[in-house]
Write a protein that holds these residues in place. Structure first.
Motif, PDB file in Angstrom:
ATOM      1  N   GLU A  30      37.611 -46.590 -28.237  1.00 40.09           N
ATOM      2  CA  GLU A  30      37.169 -47.266 -27.017  1.00 40.09           C
ATOM      3  C   GLU A  30      37.019 -46.302 -25.835  1.00 40.09           C
ATOM      4  N   ALA A  31      37.869 -45.283 -25.756  1.00 43.71           N
ATOM      5  CA  ALA A  31      37.779 -44.316 -24.657  1.00 43.71           C
ATOM      6  C   ALA A  31      36.466 -43.540 -24.729  1.00 43.71           C
ATOM      7  N   GLU A  32      36.031 -43.184 -25.919  1.00 45.30           N
ATOM      8  CA  GLU A  32      34.767 -42.455 -26.080  1.00 45.30           C
ATOM      9  C   GLU A  32      33.578 -43.330 -25.697  1.00 45.30           C
ATOM     10  N   ARG A  33      33.620 -44.590 -26.072  1.00 46.54           N
ATOM     11  CA  ARG A  33      32.538 -45.515 -25.695  1.00 46.54           C
ATOM     12  C   ARG A  33      32.463 -45.670 -24.182  1.00 46.54           C
ATOM     13  N   GLU A  34      33.619 -45.818 -23.548  1.00 41.21           N
ATOM     14  CA  GLU A  34      33.643 -45.958 -22.095  1.00 41.21           C
ATOM     15  C   GLU A  34      33.122 -44.695 -21.415  1.00 41.21           C
ATOM     16  N   ARG A  35      33.420 -43.517 -21.975  1.00 35.70           N
ATOM     17  CA  ARG A  35      32.922 -42.264 -21.418  1.00 35.70           C
ATOM     18  C   ARG A  35      31.399 -42.209 -21.504  1.00 35.70           C
ATOM     19  N   ILE A  36      30.831 -42.622 -22.641  1.00 30.31           N
ATOM     20  CA  ILE A  36      29.375 -42.622 -22.813  1.00 30.31           C
ATOM     21  C   ILE A  36      28.723 -43.588 -21.828  1.00 30.31           C
ATOM     22  N   ILE A  37      29.282 -44.772 -21.695  1.00 30.45           N
ATOM     23  CA  ILE A  37      28.728 -45.760 -20.763  1.00 30.45           C
ATOM     24  C   ILE A  37      28.800 -45.242 -19.334  1.00 30.45           C
ATOM     25  N   LYS A  38      29.924 -44.629 -18.962  1.00 34.96           N
ATOM     26  CA  LYS A  38      30.083 -44.078 -17.616  1.00 34.96           C
ATOM     27  C   LYS A  38      29.049 -42.981 -17.353  1.00 34.96           C
ATOM     28  N   CYS A  39      28.827 -42.099 -18.332  1.00 36.93           N
ATOM     29  CA  CYS A  39      27.851 -41.019 -18.163  1.00 36.93           C
ATOM     30  C   CYS A  39      26.437 -41.568 -18.035  1.00 36.93           C
ATOM     31  N   ARG A  40      26.105 -42.591 -18.797  1.00 32.85           N
ATOM     32  CA  ARG A  40      24.773 -43.202 -18.690  1.00 32.85           C
ATOM     33  C   ARG A  40      24.573 -43.810 -17.309  1.00 32.85           C
ATOM     34  N   LEU A  41      25.591 -44.493 -16.811  1.00 35.37           N
ATOM     35  CA  LEU A  41      25.476 -45.091 -15.486  1.00 35.37           C
ATOM     36  C   LEU A  41      25.371 -44.032 -14.393  1.00 35.37           C
ATOM     37  N   MET A  42      26.117 -42.930 -14.547  1.00 31.33           N
ATOM     38  CA  MET A  42      26.018 -41.831 -13.576  1.00 31.33           C
ATOM     39  C   MET A  42      24.614 -41.249 -13.579  1.00 31.33           C
ATOM     40  N   TYR A  43      24.016 -41.092 -14.764  1.00 35.16           N
ATOM     41  CA  TYR A  43      22.656 -40.561 -14.877  1.00 35.16           C
ATOM     42  C   TYR A  43      21.655 -41.515 -14.220  1.00 35.16           C
ATOM     43  N   LEU A  44      21.786 -42.813 -14.465  1.00 31.90           N
ATOM     44  CA  LEU A  44      20.882 -43.772 -13.838  1.00 31.90           C
ATOM     45  C   LEU A  44      21.018 -43.766 -12.325  1.00 31.90           C
ATOM     46  N   ASP A  45      22.234 -43.668 -11.828  1.00 27.33           N
ATOM     47  CA  ASP A  45      22.441 -43.572 -10.379  1.00 27.33           C
ATOM     48  C   ASP A  45      21.774 -42.332  -9.817  1.00 27.33           C
ATOM     49  N   TRP A  46      21.891 -41.208 -10.520  1.00 27.66           N
ATOM     50  CA  TRP A  46      21.266 -39.972 -10.064  1.00 27.66           C
ATOM     51  C   TRP A  46      19.752 -40.126 -10.034  1.00 27.66           C
ATOM     52  N   MET A  47      19.183 -40.715 -11.105  1.00 25.28           N
ATOM     53  CA  MET A  47      17.728 -40.913 -11.160  1.00 25.28           C
ATOM     54  C   MET A  47      17.257 -41.797 -10.014  1.00 25.28           C
ATOM     55  N   HIS A  48      17.989 -42.872  -9.753  1.00 28.55           N
ATOM     56  CA  HIS A  48      17.602 -43.766  -8.660  1.00 28.55           C
ATOM     57  C   HIS A  48      17.687 -43.053  -7.314  1.00 28.55           C
TER      58      HIS A  48
END
Length: 62
Positions: A30-48
């Motif tokens: 679960e920790a690895e999944r949460e890390r992937i989700i967090k990184c995806r959201l950080m990338y989307l925030d950066w793109m926006h």
């Protein structure tokens, strides 16, 4: 909702048994999944933030 879609902790996930027909999956905790989700959201925030100041012109009429 599509068949065999699981909802785990508020996140959608395709049933791992169904995915075995297409891709061999690795076991993730679960920790690895949460890390992937967090990184995806950080990338989307950066793109926006990066592209929010640009306005695309409308297509030219032909």
């Amino acid at each position: 909702m599509a068949e065999k879609v699981l909802v785990t902790n508020g996140h959608y996930e395709v049933d791992p048994e169904r995915m075995q027909d297409y891709v061999k999956q690795q076991e993730m905790n679960e920790a690895e999944r949460e890390r992937i989700i967090k990184c995806r959201l950080m990338y989307l925030d950066w793109m926006h933030d990066h592209f929010t100041h640009k306005i695309m012109p409308p297509p030219s009429e032909e």
